[in-house]
Each structure stands twice: as structure tokens, then as C-alpha cells.
Write a protein that holds these residues in place. Sequence first.
Motif, PDB file in Angstrom:
ATOM      1  N   ASN A   1      45.529 -58.720  53.973  1.00  0.00           N
ATOM      2  CA  ASN A   1      45.632 -59.649  54.994  1.00  0.00           C
ATOM      3  C   ASN A   1      47.037 -60.299  54.803  1.00  0.00           C
ATOM      4  O   ASN A   1      47.193 -61.340  55.492  1.00  0.00           O
ATOM      5  CB  ASN A   1      44.544 -60.762  55.017  1.00  0.00           C
ATOM      6  CG  ASN A   1      44.406 -61.275  53.349  1.00  0.00           C
ATOM      7  OD1 ASN A   1      45.277 -61.048  52.612  1.00  0.00           O
ATOM      8  ND2 ASN A   1      43.462 -62.072  53.083  1.00  0.00           N
ATOM      9  N   ARG A   2      48.037 -59.757  53.939  1.00  0.00           N
ATOM     10  CA  ARG A   2      49.265 -60.556  54.134  1.00  0.00           C
ATOM     11  C   ARG A   2      50.314 -59.245  53.474  1.00  0.00           C
ATOM     12  O   ARG A   2      49.974 -58.063  53.201  1.00  0.00           O
ATOM     13  CB  ARG A   2      49.296 -61.424  53.038  1.00  0.00           C
ATOM     14  CG  ARG A   2      48.842 -61.018  51.350  1.00  0.00           C
ATOM     15  CD  ARG A   2      48.709 -62.152  50.584  1.00  0.00           C
ATOM     16  NE  ARG A   2      48.142 -61.800  49.293  1.00  0.00           N
ATOM     17  CZ  ARG A   2      47.732 -62.651  48.264  1.00  0.00           C
ATOM     18  NH1 ARG A   2      48.399 -63.763  48.491  1.00  0.00           N
ATOM     19  NH2 ARG A   2      47.348 -62.116  47.149  1.00  0.00           N
TER      20      ARG A   2
ATOM     21  N   TRP B   1      50.333 -52.462  53.928  1.00  0.00           N
ATOM     22  CA  TRP B   1      50.782 -52.874  55.272  1.00  0.00           C
ATOM     23  C   TRP B   1      51.088 -51.837  56.328  1.00  0.00           C
ATOM     24  O   TRP B   1      50.679 -51.805  57.660  1.00  0.00           O
ATOM     25  CB  TRP B   1      52.055 -53.549  54.973  1.00  0.00           C
ATOM     26  CG  TRP B   1      52.638 -54.167  56.268  1.00  0.00           C
ATOM     27  CD1 TRP B   1      53.467 -53.533  57.136  1.00  0.00           C
ATOM     28  CD2 TRP B   1      52.424 -55.142  56.947  1.00  0.00           C
ATOM     29  NE1 TRP B   1      53.886 -54.486  58.231  1.00  0.00           N
ATOM     30  CE2 TRP B   1      53.186 -55.369  58.093  1.00  0.00           C
ATOM     31  CE3 TRP B   1      51.528 -56.436  56.749  1.00  0.00           C
ATOM     32  CZ2 TRP B   1      53.078 -56.405  59.095  1.00  0.00           C
ATOM     33  CZ3 TRP B   1      51.792 -57.427  57.509  1.00  0.00           C
ATOM     34  CH2 TRP B   1      52.411 -57.678  58.384  1.00  0.00           C
ATOM     35  N   GLU B   2      51.902 -50.667  56.074  1.00  0.00           N
ATOM     36  CA  GLU B   2      51.989 -49.527  57.130  1.00  0.00           C
ATOM     37  C   GLU B   2      50.625 -48.716  57.285  1.00  0.00           C
ATOM     38  O   GLU B   2      50.741 -47.940  58.264  1.00  0.00           O
ATOM     39  CB  GLU B   2      53.125 -48.466  56.344  1.00  0.00           C
ATOM     40  CG  GLU B   2      54.339 -49.234  56.322  1.00  0.00           C
ATOM     41  CD  GLU B   2      55.055 -49.431  57.794  1.00  0.00           C
ATOM     42  OE1 GLU B   2      54.657 -48.998  58.720  1.00  0.00           O
ATOM     43  OE2 GLU B   2      55.857 -50.605  57.822  1.00  0.00           O
ATOM     44  N   SER B   3      49.817 -48.591  56.251  1.00  0.00           N
ATOM     45  CA  SER B   3      48.671 -47.866  56.516  1.00  0.00           C
ATOM     46  C   SER B   3      47.505 -48.236  57.656  1.00  0.00           C
ATOM     47  O   SER B   3      46.878 -47.680  58.067  1.00  0.00           O
ATOM     48  CB  SER B   3      47.830 -47.710  55.214  1.00  0.00           C
ATOM     49  OG  SER B   3      47.480 -49.009  54.794  1.00  0.00           O
ATOM     50  N   LEU B   4      47.811 -49.732  58.076  1.00  0.00           N
ATOM     51  CA  LEU B   4      46.707 -50.243  58.956  1.00  0.00           C
ATOM     52  C   LEU B   4      47.469 -50.774  60.372  1.00  0.00           C
ATOM     53  O   LEU B   4      48.693 -51.013  60.161  1.00  0.00           O
ATOM     54  CB  LEU B   4      46.075 -51.519  58.461  1.00  0.00           C
ATOM     55  CG  LEU B   4      45.301 -51.059  57.240  1.00  0.00           C
ATOM     56  CD1 LEU B   4      44.518 -52.606  56.763  1.00  0.00           C
ATOM     57  CD2 LEU B   4      44.163 -50.149  57.482  1.00  0.00           C
ATOM     58  N   HIS B   5      46.922 -50.460  61.289  1.00  0.00           N
ATOM     59  CA  HIS B   5      47.533 -50.981  62.723  1.00  0.00           C
ATOM     60  C   HIS B   5      47.092 -52.763  62.730  1.00  0.00           C
ATOM     61  O   HIS B   5      46.315 -53.100  61.978  1.00  0.00           O
ATOM     62  CB  HIS B   5      46.589 -50.526  63.690  1.00  0.00           C
ATOM     63  CG  HIS B   5      47.076 -48.819  64.075  1.00  0.00           C
ATOM     64  ND1 HIS B   5      48.398 -48.605  64.317  1.00  0.00           N
ATOM     65  CD2 HIS B   5      46.369 -47.748  63.655  1.00  0.00           C
ATOM     66  CE1 HIS B   5      48.370 -47.133  64.566  1.00  0.00           C
ATOM     67  NE2 HIS B   5      47.327 -46.859  64.062  1.00  0.00           N
ATOM     68  N   PRO B   6      47.963 -53.256  63.658  1.00  0.00           N
ATOM     69  CA  PRO B   6      47.380 -54.773  63.581  1.00  0.00           C
ATOM     70  C   PRO B   6      45.953 -55.153  63.827  1.00  0.00           C
ATOM     71  O   PRO B   6      45.498 -56.251  63.363  1.00  0.00           O
ATOM     72  CB  PRO B   6      48.370 -55.393  64.730  1.00  0.00           C
ATOM     73  CG  PRO B   6      49.477 -54.128  64.723  1.00  0.00           C
ATOM     74  CD  PRO B   6      48.776 -53.102  64.386  1.00  0.00           C
TER      75      PRO B   6
ATOM     76  N   LEU C   1      53.083 -62.729  60.760  1.00  0.00           N
ATOM     77  CA  LEU C   1      54.018 -61.885  60.682  1.00  0.00           C
ATOM     78  C   LEU C   1      53.978 -60.907  61.999  1.00  0.00           C
ATOM     79  O   LEU C   1      54.994 -60.325  62.329  1.00  0.00           O
ATOM     80  CB  LEU C   1      54.228 -61.103  59.350  1.00  0.00           C
ATOM     81  CG  LEU C   1      55.299 -60.108  59.260  1.00  0.00           C
ATOM     82  CD1 LEU C   1      56.655 -60.716  59.403  1.00  0.00           C
ATOM     83  CD2 LEU C   1      55.294 -59.297  57.822  1.00  0.00           C
ATOM     84  N   HIS C   2      52.894 -60.412  62.121  1.00  0.00           N
ATOM     85  CA  HIS C   2      52.774 -59.454  63.355  1.00  0.00           C
ATOM     86  C   HIS C   2      53.268 -60.094  64.909  1.00  0.00           C
ATOM     87  O   HIS C   2      53.687 -59.520  65.658  1.00  0.00           O
ATOM     88  CB  HIS C   2      51.237 -59.047  63.475  1.00  0.00           C
ATOM     89  CG  HIS C   2      51.018 -57.840  62.742  1.00  0.00           C
ATOM     90  ND1 HIS C   2      51.871 -56.661  63.251  1.00  0.00           N
ATOM     91  CD2 HIS C   2      50.438 -57.553  61.833  1.00  0.00           C
ATOM     92  CE1 HIS C   2      51.369 -55.403  62.215  1.00  0.00           C
ATOM     93  NE2 HIS C   2      50.271 -56.204  61.463  1.00  0.00           N
ATOM     94  N   LEU C   3      52.882 -61.340  64.787  1.00  0.00           N
ATOM     95  CA  LEU C   3      53.350 -62.225  66.133  1.00  0.00           C
ATOM     96  C   LEU C   3      54.653 -62.230  66.169  1.00  0.00           C
ATOM     97  O   LEU C   3      55.428 -62.249  67.081  1.00  0.00           O
ATOM     98  CB  LEU C   3      52.633 -63.745  65.926  1.00  0.00           C
ATOM     99  CG  LEU C   3      51.209 -63.698  66.471  1.00  0.00           C
ATOM    100  CD1 LEU C   3      50.621 -65.117  66.326  1.00  0.00           C
ATOM    101  CD2 LEU C   3      51.076 -62.993  67.719  1.00  0.00           C
ATOM    102  N   LEU C   4      55.460 -62.611  64.942  1.00  0.00           N
ATOM    103  CA  LEU C   4      56.845 -62.528  64.918  1.00  0.00           C
ATOM    104  C   LEU C   4      57.568 -61.360  65.160  1.00  0.00           C
ATOM    105  O   LEU C   4      58.479 -60.989  65.954  1.00  0.00           O
ATOM    106  CB  LEU C   4      57.308 -63.128  63.354  1.00  0.00           C
ATOM    107  CG  LEU C   4      58.835 -63.201  63.042  1.00  0.00           C
ATOM    108  CD1 LEU C   4      59.334 -64.351  63.934  1.00  0.00           C
ATOM    109  CD2 LEU C   4      59.211 -63.556  61.767  1.00  0.00           C
ATOM    110  N   LEU C   5      57.094 -60.230  64.655  1.00  0.00           N
ATOM    111  CA  LEU C   5      57.546 -58.738  64.754  1.00  0.00           C
ATOM    112  C   LEU C   5      57.545 -58.472  66.426  1.00  0.00           C
ATOM    113  O   LEU C   5      58.254 -57.713  66.842  1.00  0.00           O
ATOM    114  CB  LEU C   5      56.822 -57.952  64.077  1.00  0.00           C
ATOM    115  CG  LEU C   5      56.728 -57.988  62.539  1.00  0.00           C
ATOM    116  CD1 LEU C   5      56.568 -56.872  61.714  1.00  0.00           C
ATOM    117  CD2 LEU C   5      58.551 -58.213  62.025  1.00  0.00           C
TER     118      LEU C   5
END
Length: 363
Positions: free
Chosen positions: A155-156, A188-193, A219-223
Amino acid sequence: MSPNSSALGQLLWRGPVCGSWKQDMEGAVYHLANCFLLMGFMAGSGVYGCFYLFGILGPGYLCCVLWGWFDACGLDIVLWNSLLTAACLLQLAHLVYRLRVNTLPEEFNLLYKTLCLPLQVPLQVYKEIVHCCHEQVLTLATEQTYAVEGETPINRLSLLLSGRVRVSQDGQFLHYIFPYQFMDSPEWESLHPSEEGTFQVTLTAETECSYISWPRKNLHLLLNRERYISRLFSALLGYDISEKLYTLNDKLFAKFGLRFDIRLPSLYHVLGSSASDGGPESEKDEEEVFEAAVSPAEARPICILPTPPCSPPPAPTNFPASLPRARMSRPDSGPLAFRTLQNSSQVMTGAQAPLAPTHTPEL
């Protein structure tokens, strides 16, 4: 010729208004004021250029105030230069306030110089990234776990600032995480949002560590909102994951003397088999079986061509009685295959070891 043009010509071509010029020069304060003004208007650009500009113009206008008060005895000179001096002092106060507000903590300032400044990331963009993690620096004590295999949710995303973290799986050591490396970039890269998951490895602090952490949702909202930041994180995460994979690859090379391809699906199992070998007695028995089965003259290099397949070497006629039982025993096939790879790599002197063997060891 119009009356206006004639009046302008008279003003330009008539003699000076002053009937007589002063014979005495102005005092030293007047000349000092003009020297300050001359140096002040030679300032550069940027924040420090503004500091220089207003820091020099302020004393210059103050000298003009003193000149108007003591020498010129003009009230208008005193008032105007007093106003200009106050404006310079206010500008200096505003610059100091802006610098103090925009100053980052020492850890974030060092992180910017180490990680983002070489990539020419603008400071304003970096501040948005820091603001997303709430400008908090977290700590880990020695032997404290950051994540537990199969239990801690993903979750982070965290970045190590100082210390060293050990990564293990099923009790087997994989690699270390050093400062200014992401602690959970593969997860982090292994999961979709929209997906959820748990860690597949255990992360333990070997020393006192400090790190920063971005919440996954924020972080997903920022990206999604900032395309430049999204590309920046994509490059940083990709580089970090490749460094971890090559660390595992070098670990295999150091153990077996044969460089495996990091894309092999059985990479972790090779590590696990090498670390979970039997005791001295089992190793001695395996060496005896291996020496009796394959002599040095009969050793053959592993076939690395995909087509046509290499024919297996001719089977020896006289096998020991214990050889069939050793081949039928599946747990011993792993160490035996690894010793075959080691002996084969020694036979292939003068030739480069295959990058990706076609036949992986049977586990």
C-alpha cells in the motif's frame, strides 16, 4: 512650422537655465551614494542577484538621504530617497521570507542533490513529489522488519535514505538495499492501481535506517495528474529493478562460476537449492557418485544450440551399483546437476560461458 515644434526648438537650442555653475564639488556622501547606485545596477538575475541588487541600492539611497539632509538641504530629496530606501528594505525582507519558506529539510535537500539534480529535475517539481509524502522521514530500528512475506499489504512506495536493508525469501538471503534505492519497487510495478497484494519477500533493517514513504493512492493520483513526474518515476523504478535483478545474477555467478540469464523462471529456486545443500557426509557421497559416474575424460559441455538438439554422450558400460539409486532419488538431482554445470564450465576453457543455458537444472 507649428507653435509646439517651435517651442520645443527654443527649449533645446536656447542656453542653459543655470546662470552660473557652482565652483565647489558636492560632498563625499553624494559621491558615495552614486558609487553604491552604480554597483547596484550591475547585479545579475536570480534570487542571489536580487539580494545583491537591493542590498547595494538600499545603502546608496540612504547616502542620498544624508546628502539631501546635510548638504543639499532639500526636503523633496530627503523624502524621495527615504521612500526608495524603505522599498529596498522591504524587498530584502520578502526575499528572506521566501527562502525560509521554500527551504527543504536536510534529508530532502540531500536527496534532491543526489537523485534529482543529476536528472535536471526542476526544484518546483521536486517539491510536489516531497509534498506527496507529507515531508516525513520515517525510521527503522536494527532488525526491525519493514515488510513480512505474505502478510504486509502493498500500500505504499518507499525510498531508503540511510542504512541497509536485507531482503530474504523463505529464510534465504537474496540481496541488500542501499541508500537512495527503492525498498519495494518490484512490488509497486507488479500491481495495477486497482489491484491489491502482499509482499513476497521479507525486508529487515540490518542497521538503523531512515526512509520516506509515499501512500499508494496519493502517489497514483499525482502520477495521473503530472505526466512529467510519471515519466520520472517510471525511469527511476525501472533502473532500480534492473539493479536488483543484476545483483541476483551476480550472486549466481559467484556461486556456480556460470552466468545465468536473469530471465530464467527458476532463478530463486537455484538460489534456494544452493543454500539448502546437505551436510559434509551427503556432499562426500555425492562427490563419490559423481566421480564414479562421469570421469574427466568423459565430461562434455552442455549443448547451448536450440536446433538441432545435441545427442547425449554414450552411456558408460560399467556403472556402480549405487548409481541407479542416486539417479532415481529426486532430491539429489539438484546438487548433482549443479556439479555437472561446474565441471562443464571448467572443461570449456578458452570459450565464453553461455548467457542463457537451454537446459535448466532439474529441481
